[in-house]
Design a protein around this motif. Sequence first.
Motif, mmCIF file in Angstrom:
data_model
loop_
_atom_site.group_PDB
_atom_site.id
_atom_site.type_symbol
_atom_site.label_atom_id
_atom_site.label_comp_id
_atom_site.label_asym_id
_atom_site.label_seq_id
_atom_site.Cartn_x
_atom_site.Cartn_y
_atom_site.Cartn_z
ATOM 1 N N THR A 1 -36.702 -44.029 -43.004
ATOM 2 C CA THR A 1 -37.463 -43.281 -44.020
ATOM 3 C C THR A 1 -36.929 -43.568 -45.418
ATOM 4 O O THR A 1 -37.693 -43.589 -46.381
ATOM 5 N N LYS A 2 -35.616 -43.807 -45.495
ATOM 6 C CA LYS A 2 -35.044 -44.089 -46.818
ATOM 7 C C LYS A 2 -35.347 -45.521 -47.257
ATOM 8 O O LYS A 2 -35.609 -45.794 -48.416
ATOM 9 N N LYS A 3 -35.343 -46.428 -46.285
ATOM 10 C CA LYS A 3 -35.533 -47.840 -46.613
ATOM 11 C C LYS A 3 -37.019 -48.205 -46.794
ATOM 12 O O LYS A 3 -37.345 -49.097 -47.561
ATOM 13 N N TYR A 4 -37.893 -47.518 -46.050
ATOM 14 C CA TYR A 4 -39.316 -47.875 -46.086
ATOM 15 C C TYR A 4 -40.204 -46.653 -46.356
ATOM 16 O O TYR A 4 -41.078 -46.324 -45.548
ATOM 17 N N PRO A 5 -40.012 -45.979 -47.508
ATOM 18 C CA PRO A 5 -40.820 -44.763 -47.759
ATOM 19 C C PRO A 5 -42.319 -45.059 -47.820
ATOM 20 O O PRO A 5 -43.140 -44.174 -47.562
ATOM 21 N N GLN A 6 -42.669 -46.313 -48.112
ATOM 22 C CA GLN A 6 -44.099 -46.667 -48.245
ATOM 23 C C GLN A 6 -44.891 -46.483 -46.950
ATOM 24 O O GLN A 6 -46.116 -46.378 -46.972
ATOM 25 N N PHE A 7 -44.200 -46.420 -45.795
ATOM 26 C CA PHE A 7 -44.918 -46.287 -44.517
ATOM 27 C C PHE A 7 -45.120 -44.824 -44.110
ATOM 28 O O PHE A 7 -45.711 -44.543 -43.082
ATOM 29 N N LEU A 8 -44.586 -43.907 -44.922
ATOM 30 C CA LEU A 8 -44.595 -42.506 -44.480
ATOM 31 C C LEU A 8 -45.703 -41.665 -45.078
ATOM 32 O O LEU A 8 -45.727 -40.449 -44.936
ATOM 33 N N ASN A 9 -46.619 -42.364 -45.728
ATOM 34 C CA ASN A 9 -47.713 -41.680 -46.389
ATOM 35 C C ASN A 9 -48.800 -41.307 -45.371
ATOM 36 O O ASN A 9 -49.880 -41.880 -45.355
ATOM 37 N N GLN A 10 -48.487 -40.353 -44.508
ATOM 38 C CA GLN A 10 -49.390 -39.954 -43.425
ATOM 39 C C GLN A 10 -49.412 -38.438 -43.336
ATOM 40 O O GLN A 10 -48.415 -37.793 -43.657
ATOM 41 N N PRO A 11 -50.533 -37.840 -42.897
ATOM 42 C CA PRO A 11 -50.606 -36.371 -42.867
ATOM 43 C C PRO A 11 -49.748 -35.711 -41.786
ATOM 44 O O PRO A 11 -49.278 -34.598 -41.959
ATOM 45 N N ASN A 12 -49.552 -36.363 -40.655
ATOM 46 C CA ASN A 12 -48.776 -35.714 -39.581
ATOM 47 C C ASN A 12 -48.172 -36.758 -38.641
ATOM 48 O O ASN A 12 -48.433 -37.959 -38.773
ATOM 49 N N SER A 13 -47.380 -36.278 -37.696
ATOM 50 C CA SER A 13 -46.644 -37.205 -36.830
ATOM 51 C C SER A 13 -47.579 -38.058 -35.965
ATOM 52 O O SER A 13 -47.303 -39.238 -35.728
ATOM 53 N N PHE A 14 -48.696 -37.479 -35.499
ATOM 54 C CA PHE A 14 -49.566 -38.251 -34.602
ATOM 55 C C PHE A 14 -50.232 -39.417 -35.343
ATOM 56 O O PHE A 14 -50.285 -40.540 -34.832
ATOM 57 N N THR A 15 -50.743 -39.168 -36.562
ATOM 58 C CA THR A 15 -51.362 -40.278 -37.303
ATOM 59 C C THR A 15 -50.292 -41.323 -37.642
ATOM 60 O O THR A 15 -50.544 -42.524 -37.570
ATOM 61 N N PHE A 16 -49.083 -40.824 -37.961
ATOM 62 C CA PHE A 16 -47.995 -41.759 -38.272
ATOM 63 C C PHE A 16 -47.665 -42.631 -37.051
ATOM 64 O O PHE A 16 -47.585 -43.858 -37.158
ATOM 65 N N LEU A 17 -47.499 -41.987 -35.896
ATOM 66 C CA LEU A 17 -47.123 -42.758 -34.691
ATOM 67 C C LEU A 17 -48.197 -43.791 -34.350
ATOM 68 O O LEU A 17 -47.885 -44.913 -33.939
ATOM 69 N N LYS A 18 -49.463 -43.411 -34.582
ATOM 70 C CA LYS A 18 -50.552 -44.357 -34.281
ATOM 71 C C LYS A 18 -50.572 -45.525 -35.253
ATOM 72 O O LYS A 18 -51.187 -46.549 -34.971
ATOM 73 N N SER A 19 -49.928 -45.356 -36.412
ATOM 74 C CA SER A 19 -49.936 -46.448 -37.391
ATOM 75 C C SER A 19 -48.826 -47.487 -37.131
ATOM 76 O O SER A 19 -48.803 -48.530 -37.768
ATOM 77 N N ILE A 20 -47.929 -47.190 -36.214
ATOM 78 C CA ILE A 20 -46.807 -48.121 -36.015
ATOM 79 C C ILE A 20 -47.280 -49.465 -35.484
ATOM 80 O O ILE A 20 -46.957 -50.518 -36.018
ATOM 81 N N ASP A 21 -48.093 -49.404 -34.428
ATOM 82 C CA ASP A 21 -48.460 -50.657 -33.759
ATOM 83 C C ASP A 21 -49.432 -51.512 -34.572
ATOM 84 O O ASP A 21 -49.346 -52.736 -34.556
ATOM 85 N N ASN A 22 -50.374 -50.849 -35.286
ATOM 86 C CA ASN A 22 -51.369 -51.680 -35.989
ATOM 87 C C ASN A 22 -51.060 -51.877 -37.467
ATOM 88 O O ASN A 22 -51.732 -52.642 -38.138
ATOM 89 N N TYR A 23 -50.042 -51.178 -37.981
ATOM 90 C CA TYR A 23 -49.737 -51.344 -39.406
ATOM 91 C C TYR A 23 -48.236 -51.564 -39.675
ATOM 92 O O TYR A 23 -47.842 -52.606 -40.202
ATOM 93 N N ILE A 24 -47.399 -50.575 -39.289
ATOM 94 C CA ILE A 24 -45.995 -50.635 -39.715
ATOM 95 C C ILE A 24 -45.258 -51.832 -39.105
ATOM 96 O O ILE A 24 -44.681 -52.651 -39.833
ATOM 97 N N HIS A 25 -45.255 -51.927 -37.799
ATOM 98 C CA HIS A 25 -44.511 -53.042 -37.196
ATOM 99 C C HIS A 25 -45.071 -54.411 -37.608
ATOM 100 O O HIS A 25 -44.282 -55.329 -37.883
ATOM 101 N N PRO A 26 -46.423 -54.576 -37.719
ATOM 102 C CA PRO A 26 -46.915 -55.867 -38.245
ATOM 103 C C PRO A 26 -46.408 -56.164 -39.662
ATOM 104 O O PRO A 26 -46.103 -57.316 -39.997
ATOM 105 N N GLU A 27 -46.304 -55.113 -40.497
ATOM 106 C CA GLU A 27 -45.765 -55.325 -41.851
ATOM 107 C C GLU A 27 -44.288 -55.724 -41.793
ATOM 108 O O GLU A 27 -43.825 -56.564 -42.560
ATOM 109 N N VAL A 28 -43.552 -55.086 -40.860
ATOM 110 C CA VAL A 28 -42.134 -55.422 -40.682
ATOM 111 C C VAL A 28 -42.008 -56.903 -40.296
ATOM 112 O O VAL A 28 -41.147 -57.633 -40.790
ATOM 113 N N LEU A 29 -42.923 -57.335 -39.447
ATOM 114 C CA LEU A 29 -42.913 -58.727 -38.993
ATOM 115 C C LEU A 29 -43.205 -59.716 -40.128
ATOM 116 O O LEU A 29 -42.698 -60.844 -40.126
ATOM 117 N N LYS A 30 -44.000 -59.275 -41.109
ATOM 118 C CA LYS A 30 -44.246 -60.142 -42.277
ATOM 119 C C LYS A 30 -42.959 -60.292 -43.093
ATOM 120 O O LYS A 30 -42.662 -61.354 -43.617
#
Length: 179
Positions: free
Chosen positions: A79-108
């Motif tokens: 959360t400290k290193k990547y605050p840009q990925f935490l712009n989500q309303p709740n934990s469920f929307t955040f968790l759903k964003s890992i596979d199609n957004y966050i981890h792909p961005e990490v891979l870039k």
Amino acid sequence: MKGIVFTEFLELVENEFGLEIVNRIIDGCELESKGIYSSVGTYSHKEMFKMVGKLSDLKDIPVNDLLEMYGEYFFDVLTKKYPQFLNQPNSFTFLKSIDNYIHPEVLKLYPEAELPSFDFIDEGKNEMTLVYKSSRKMSDFALGLIKGTANYFGEKILVEKMSEKKEGELVLINIKKIG
Ligand code: HEM
């Protein structure tokens, strides 16, 4: 795995158990890296399992509890290193964003990163099942990251492994919001 996963692990061990334990882990594990990690380097995830196994022996704490504890701590680091990925309303929307957004961005950012894949099964408004897939078999680390996520969003959840296949490469994780 990226060096940050190792440097933060050793940091947590030092804070929780002291420098003496860090030294005993590094001395006792015959690590290819010799326990010298640079945050930009890449190392085998097997070194993590060696070190967690050693810590488990030294402190008589089960490996899965240690991995989960580390996951919860590592979420704070993320959360400290990547605050840009935490712009989500709740934990469920955040968790759903890992596979199609966050981890792909990490891979870039780090093409050599080794990331798990996740599928999601909706079980109604307050419940979902997450399907963890990874040859690294780190679902306990995922459990800790999920708990860290709930803390971050100020939610109370119950996280439970429902089933494990292929020796932990495929794991169903159920998450229920309880407040
Ligand atoms: C800000 C959010 C997140 C970021 C930036 C992030 C980034 C990363 C990074 C950099 C790694 C290490 C990859 C490597 O060293 O090769 C990793 C691994 C991992 N991540 Fe995420 N992550 C995030 C959230 C999560 C969450 C919430 C979960 C759990 C549902 C999760 C599950 C995992 C797992 C289990 C691994 C270990 C590798 C494996 O199992 O194959 N991540 N993530």
